[in-house]
Design an enzyme around this catalytic site. Structure first.
Site, PDB file in Angstrom:
ATOM      1  CG  HIS A 121     -14.217  21.947 -22.959  1.00  0.00           C
ATOM      2  ND1 HIS A 121     -13.840  21.600 -21.677  1.00  0.00           N
ATOM      3  CD2 HIS A 121     -15.072  20.982 -23.368  1.00  0.00           C
ATOM      4  CE1 HIS A 121     -14.419  20.457 -21.353  1.00  0.00           C
ATOM      5  NE2 HIS A 121     -15.180  20.053 -22.360  1.00  0.00           N
ATOM      6  CG  HIS A 133     -15.718  17.854 -26.887  1.00  0.00           C
ATOM      7  ND1 HIS A 133     -16.990  18.339 -26.769  1.00  0.00           N
ATOM      8  CD2 HIS A 133     -15.273  17.678 -25.603  1.00  0.00           C
ATOM      9  CE1 HIS A 133     -17.311  18.462 -25.484  1.00  0.00           C
ATOM     10  NE2 HIS A 133     -16.291  18.064 -24.762  1.00  0.00           N
ATOM     11  CD  GLU A 162     -18.515  21.717 -22.099  1.00  0.00           C
ATOM     12  OE1 GLU A 162     -18.716  21.108 -23.159  1.00  0.00           O
ATOM     13  OE2 GLU A 162     -18.257  21.138 -21.047  1.00  0.00           O
TER      14      GLU A 162
END
Ligand code: BGC
Length: 385
Positions: free
Chosen positions: A214, A140, A349
């Site tokens: 997210h 991420h 996601e």
């Protein structure tokens, strides 16, 4: 007498015309002010103040967004009786978001959503080492990814629906990524109870980009309940098996005959504990599905039988990471009491595939100067009576 009557008619007409005009003005102004409300949210340990933006649509659905991490701290959706309740996981106190947010609750994720193997990749003959924050890998966007950054937020004037424009410029070399990346994200709350998210980015040097959102959903509106009773359908005939560190092996495996088959709606819990090597590696579902079709299309639907809530997801991305909240570990309080236990939220996601910069058979995530990164995802809420 006649004069009095003429005068009163004149005054009456004047009052009606003037009064109506005033009423119209009031509606215009109050409409715009009420559908996006700004307030103070909290102060970071460094002393920066955080603002919260509350978007409201004509049905009373509300989405709350903060300028730290572009985080969605609350999103309400109706149940079959018309009751709007918060359906996204989050912290009870602002500090939760500033002090680590180990789960990436509600955040905008960048510059690269999901994992990059061994925290490195090559572009045009040069190797780049990026932040290693997940075992041997980068997750991420690194420890100080976009979820920890301050986004400049503007309320978009004259938009048809309440809309926020979030902007963030990531410096050349930030978290190890090449190129200065200018990122813009629009959050719109439509009157048909949909959150539309549009992503844009431009760079001044070749780089890689994979932006996503997210939010963890729990359509029961009760964050102490697990999400295994939610029924999920994903329009994907294939998924990406992973290794021990959750990096795709490169295989594109057919879902047919496996617990990964969500082509026909089934409860998340139905096969989540099956004796399956991939489920063991992910501690449940934590994989990317290769979505059928191209362009902006419906890719997934979630139904919560008890409340009647439905969430449908649309995207133009090739993949979706369906994550069943396997790393939620009960360390924090939930917004509805209790702790955020194992599998009390799930994420869908939308994104390009994990580790694409190192896997040439995957759709490219490279962005070159002069090109524009554009992507769109919609989360639409409705009910089944
Ligand atoms: C990943 C999980 C990770 C989680 C972090 C998800 O996108 O797929 O493996 O643990 O993010 O909260």
């Amino acid at each position: 007498m006649k004069e009095i009557t003429y005068n009163s008619i004149f005054i009456l007409l004047f009052l009606i015309i003037f009064g109506c005009k005033k009423e119209n003005n009031k509606q215009d102004i109050s409409g715009k002010m009420e559908n996006v409300h700004t307030s103070d949210y909290g102060i970071t340990p460094k002393g920066d103040s955080i603002k919260k933006y509350t978007l409201t649509n004509k049905n009373g659905m509300k989405i709350e967004v903060i300028n730290f991490g572009g985080i969605i701290t609350s999103l309400t959706a109706p149940d079959r009786n018309g009751k709007y309740e918060d359906v996204v996981l989050g912290f009870t106190k602002p500090e939760g978001y500033f002090e680590g947010n180990p789960y990436y609750f509600g955040a905008l994720i960048g510059r690269y959503g999901n994992r990059i193997a061994n925290a490195k990749f090559s572009l045009e003959g040069k190797t780049f080492e990026i932040d290693k924050n997940d075992g041997p890998n980068s997750l991420h966007g690194g420890k100080e990814g976009f979820h920890t950054r301050f986004w400049n937020i503007e309320v978009v004037k004259d938009a048809k629906f309440p809309t926020l424009k979030l902007s963030y410029t990531s410096a050349d070399g930030e978290e190890g990524y090449p190129g200065k990346l200018t990122t813009t994200v629009f959050y719109t709350l439509t009157d048909d109870n949909a959150l539309e998210i549009s992503y844009e980015a431009e760079t001044d040097k070749p780089t890689v980009v994979n932006l996503t959102q997210h939010s963890y959903f729990n359509l029961s509106g009760n964050f102490t309940k697990t999400i295994t009773d939610h029924e999920l359908q994903i329009n994907a005939d294939h998924f990406l098996p992973v290794n021990e560190t959750l990096i795709p092996t490169g295989e594109q495996k057919a879902v047919k005959g496996t617990p990964f088959d969500f082509t026909v709606s089934k409860s998340i819990g139905k096969e989540i504990n099956a004796d399956d090597d991939q489920l063991k590696k992910g501690k449940g579902y934590d994989h990317n599905w290769i979505l059928n079709g191209k362009g902006l299309r419906s890719i997934a639907k979630v139904y919560h039988p008890e409340t009647g809530r439905i969430m449908e997801v649309f995207t133009d991305e090739p993949g979706v990471q369906f994550y069943s909240g396997n790393f939620l570990d009960g360390k924090f309080d939930t917004k509805t009491g209790g702790k955020n236990e194992f599998r009390t939220g799930f994420c869908l996601e939308t994104q390009h595939f994990p580790d694409s910069p190192n896997q040439s058979s995957f759709p490219s995530t490279e962005l070159k100067p002069g090109q524009k990164y554009q992507s769109k995802t919609i989360y639409k809420f409705s009910v089944k009576k």
